[in-house]
Design a protein around this motif. Structure first.
Motif, PDB file in Angstrom:
ATOM      1  N   ILE A   1       2.160  77.257  55.547  1.00  0.00           N
ATOM      2  CA  ILE A   1       3.954  76.970  54.895  1.00  0.00           C
ATOM      3  C   ILE A   1       4.181  75.556  55.441  1.00  0.00           C
ATOM      4  O   ILE A   1       4.019  74.811  53.717  1.00  0.00           O
ATOM      5  CB  ILE A   1       4.556  77.654  55.463  1.00  0.00           C
ATOM      6  N   LEU A   2       3.355  74.601  55.945  1.00  0.00           N
ATOM      7  CA  LEU A   2       3.307  73.002  55.871  1.00  0.00           C
ATOM      8  C   LEU A   2       3.298  72.369  55.366  1.00  0.00           C
ATOM      9  O   LEU A   2       3.613  71.227  55.095  1.00  0.00           O
ATOM     10  CB  LEU A   2       3.481  73.440  57.774  1.00  0.00           C
ATOM     11  N   ARG A   3       1.654  72.808  55.273  1.00  0.00           N
ATOM     12  CA  ARG A   3       0.884  72.263  54.514  1.00  0.00           C
ATOM     13  C   ARG A   3       1.058  71.794  53.010  1.00  0.00           C
ATOM     14  O   ARG A   3       1.833  71.257  52.257  1.00  0.00           O
ATOM     15  CB  ARG A   3      -0.363  72.964  54.424  1.00  0.00           C
ATOM     16  N   GLN A   4       1.866  73.678  52.322  1.00  0.00           N
ATOM     17  CA  GLN A   4       2.745  73.440  50.525  1.00  0.00           C
ATOM     18  C   GLN A   4       3.825  72.776  50.817  1.00  0.00           C
ATOM     19  O   GLN A   4       3.769  72.011  50.326  1.00  0.00           O
ATOM     20  CB  GLN A   4       2.376  74.758  50.159  1.00  0.00           C
ATOM     21  N   ALA A   5       4.767  72.603  52.611  1.00  0.00           N
ATOM     22  CA  ALA A   5       6.039  71.875  52.374  1.00  0.00           C
ATOM     23  C   ALA A   5       5.352  70.135  52.075  1.00  0.00           C
ATOM     24  O   ALA A   5       6.369  69.307  51.743  1.00  0.00           O
ATOM     25  CB  ALA A   5       6.479  71.832  53.608  1.00  0.00           C
ATOM     26  N   SER A   6       4.416  69.696  52.392  1.00  0.00           N
ATOM     27  CA  SER A   6       4.449  68.299  52.791  1.00  0.00           C
ATOM     28  C   SER A   6       3.906  67.673  50.938  1.00  0.00           C
ATOM     29  O   SER A   6       3.565  67.080  50.459  1.00  0.00           O
ATOM     30  CB  SER A   6       2.819  68.158  53.544  1.00  0.00           C
ATOM     31  N   ILE A   7       3.276  68.709  50.506  1.00  0.00           N
ATOM     32  CA  ILE A   7       2.987  68.303  48.770  1.00  0.00           C
ATOM     33  C   ILE A   7       3.576  68.588  48.029  1.00  0.00           C
ATOM     34  O   ILE A   7       3.566  68.007  47.027  1.00  0.00           O
ATOM     35  CB  ILE A   7       1.692  68.578  48.923  1.00  0.00           C
ATOM     36  N   ILE A   8       5.138  69.433  47.844  1.00  0.00           N
ATOM     37  CA  ILE A   8       6.250  69.783  46.952  1.00  0.00           C
ATOM     38  C   ILE A   8       7.353  69.118  47.201  1.00  0.00           C
ATOM     39  O   ILE A   8       7.467  68.548  48.649  1.00  0.00           O
ATOM     40  CB  ILE A   8       7.056  71.310  47.267  1.00  0.00           C
ATOM     41  N   ASP A   9       7.770  68.309  46.376  1.00  0.00           N
ATOM     42  CA  ASP A   9       9.175  68.151  45.981  1.00  0.00           C
ATOM     43  C   ASP A   9      10.450  68.769  46.009  1.00  0.00           C
ATOM     44  O   ASP A   9      10.199  69.671  45.984  1.00  0.00           O
ATOM     45  CB  ASP A   9       9.235  66.767  45.662  1.00  0.00           C
ATOM     46  N   MET A  10      11.949  68.046  46.596  1.00  0.00           N
ATOM     47  CA  MET A  10      12.374  68.885  46.845  1.00  0.00           C
ATOM     48  C   MET A  10      12.993  69.849  45.397  1.00  0.00           C
ATOM     49  O   MET A  10      13.447  70.562  45.234  1.00  0.00           O
ATOM     50  CB  MET A  10      14.190  68.117  47.296  1.00  0.00           C
ATOM     51  N   THR A  11      12.695  68.727  44.214  1.00  0.00           N
ATOM     52  CA  THR A  11      13.419  68.547  42.522  1.00  0.00           C
ATOM     53  C   THR A  11      12.352  70.937  42.683  1.00  0.00           C
ATOM     54  O   THR A  11      12.706  71.333  41.637  1.00  0.00           O
ATOM     55  CB  THR A  11      13.157  67.402  42.187  1.00  0.00           C
ATOM     56  N   SER A  12      11.715  69.934  42.717  1.00  0.00           N
ATOM     57  CA  SER A  12       9.677  71.207  42.788  1.00  0.00           C
ATOM     58  C   SER A  12      10.313  72.287  43.206  1.00  0.00           C
ATOM     59  O   SER A  12      10.107  73.359  43.110  1.00  0.00           O
ATOM     60  CB  SER A  12       8.696  70.410  42.816  1.00  0.00           C
ATOM     61  N   LEU A  13      10.257  72.274  44.466  1.00  0.00           N
ATOM     62  CA  LEU A  13      10.820  73.334  45.413  1.00  0.00           C
ATOM     63  C   LEU A  13      12.063  74.454  44.286  1.00  0.00           C
ATOM     64  O   LEU A  13      12.380  75.377  44.689  1.00  0.00           O
ATOM     65  CB  LEU A  13      11.058  73.244  46.808  1.00  0.00           C
ATOM     66  N   MET A  14      13.609  73.360  44.285  1.00  0.00           N
ATOM     67  CA  MET A  14      14.821  73.852  43.751  1.00  0.00           C
ATOM     68  C   MET A  14      14.076  74.657  41.879  1.00  0.00           C
ATOM     69  O   MET A  14      14.579  75.489  41.839  1.00  0.00           O
ATOM     70  CB  MET A  14      15.201  72.842  43.549  1.00  0.00           C
ATOM     71  N   LYS A  15      13.095  74.471  41.169  1.00  0.00           N
ATOM     72  CA  LYS A  15      12.483  74.682  40.467  1.00  0.00           C
ATOM     73  C   LYS A  15      11.895  75.876  40.885  1.00  0.00           C
ATOM     74  O   LYS A  15      12.672  76.942  40.177  1.00  0.00           O
ATOM     75  CB  LYS A  15      11.741  74.068  39.255  1.00  0.00           C
ATOM     76  N   ALA A  16      11.529  75.707  41.486  1.00  0.00           N
ATOM     77  CA  ALA A  16      10.668  77.194  42.087  1.00  0.00           C
ATOM     78  C   ALA A  16      11.279  77.928  42.360  1.00  0.00           C
ATOM     79  O   ALA A  16      11.559  79.551  42.128  1.00  0.00           O
ATOM     80  CB  ALA A  16       9.802  76.604  44.013  1.00  0.00           C
ATOM     81  N   LEU A  17      12.843  77.781  43.483  1.00  0.00           N
ATOM     82  CA  LEU A  17      13.780  79.007  43.595  1.00  0.00           C
ATOM     83  C   LEU A  17      14.113  79.675  42.859  1.00  0.00           C
ATOM     84  O   LEU A  17      14.618  80.728  42.581  1.00  0.00           O
ATOM     85  CB  LEU A  17      14.653  78.453  44.560  1.00  0.00           C
ATOM     86  N   GLU A  18      14.665  78.432  41.633  1.00  0.00           N
ATOM     87  CA  GLU A  18      14.993  78.848  39.952  1.00  0.00           C
ATOM     88  C   GLU A  18      14.327  80.403  39.609  1.00  0.00           C
ATOM     89  O   GLU A  18      14.699  81.417  38.609  1.00  0.00           O
ATOM     90  CB  GLU A  18      15.566  77.772  39.167  1.00  0.00           C
ATOM     91  N   ILE A  19      12.832  80.100  39.305  1.00  0.00           N
ATOM     92  CA  ILE A  19      11.876  80.826  38.826  1.00  0.00           C
ATOM     93  C   ILE A  19      12.071  82.103  39.798  1.00  0.00           C
ATOM     94  O   ILE A  19      11.710  83.380  39.089  1.00  0.00           O
ATOM     95  CB  ILE A  19      10.544  79.688  39.074  1.00  0.00           C
ATOM     96  N   VAL A  20      12.876  81.864  41.293  1.00  0.00           N
ATOM     97  CA  VAL A  20      12.132  83.478  41.660  1.00  0.00           C
ATOM     98  C   VAL A  20      13.533  84.127  41.507  1.00  0.00           C
ATOM     99  O   VAL A  20      13.363  85.220  41.043  1.00  0.00           O
ATOM    100  CB  VAL A  20      11.943  83.056  43.904  1.00  0.00           C
TER     101      VAL A  20
END
Length: 85
Positions: free
Chosen positions: A30-49
Motif C-alpha cells: 500500500i505504501l509503495r503504491q501510495a508513493s508513486i501515485i499523485d492525488m489527481t490519479s488517486l481521485m481518478k481511481a476513486l471516480e472509477i470505483v
C-alpha cells in the motif's frame, strides 16, 4: 502540493488513516503504491470505483463486467502513474 493541488503524494494520508485499513498485512504494498501515485490519479481511481459501484447498484449493470471495466481503468491509472515516477 497535496489536496486540491493534485501534485502531492497520498503516503501521509495512508499513514494517517492506517486504523481504517483492513488488510494491514499489505502495508508495504500500500505504501509503495501510495508513493508513486499523485492525488489527481488517486481521485481518478476513486471516480472509477464509484462509477462501477453506481453502474451495479443504480443502473443494474452486470457486476462482473462493471468490475472488469473498473480493474482495467485502475490498471491504466497505475501504469500511467508508474511511468511518471
Amino acid at each position: 502540493a497535496g489536496r486540491g493541488g493534485g501534485s502531492g503524494r497520498p503516503v501521509h494520508a495512508c499513514e494517517a488513516a492506517w486504523d481504517l485499513v483492513i488488510n494491514r498485512d499489505m502495508r508495504e504494498a500500500i505504501l509503495r503504491q501510495a508513493s508513486i501515485i499523485d492525488m489527481t490519479s488517486l481521485m481518478k481511481a476513486l471516480e472509477i470505483v464509484e462509477e462501477a459501484r453506481g453502474a451495479i447498484l443504480q443502473r443494474n449493470a452486470n457486476p462482473r463486467l462493471a468490475f472488469e471495466t473498473m480493474l482495467l481503468g485502475l490498471r491504466g491509472i497505475l501504469c500511467a502513474a508508474s511511468s511518471r515516477s
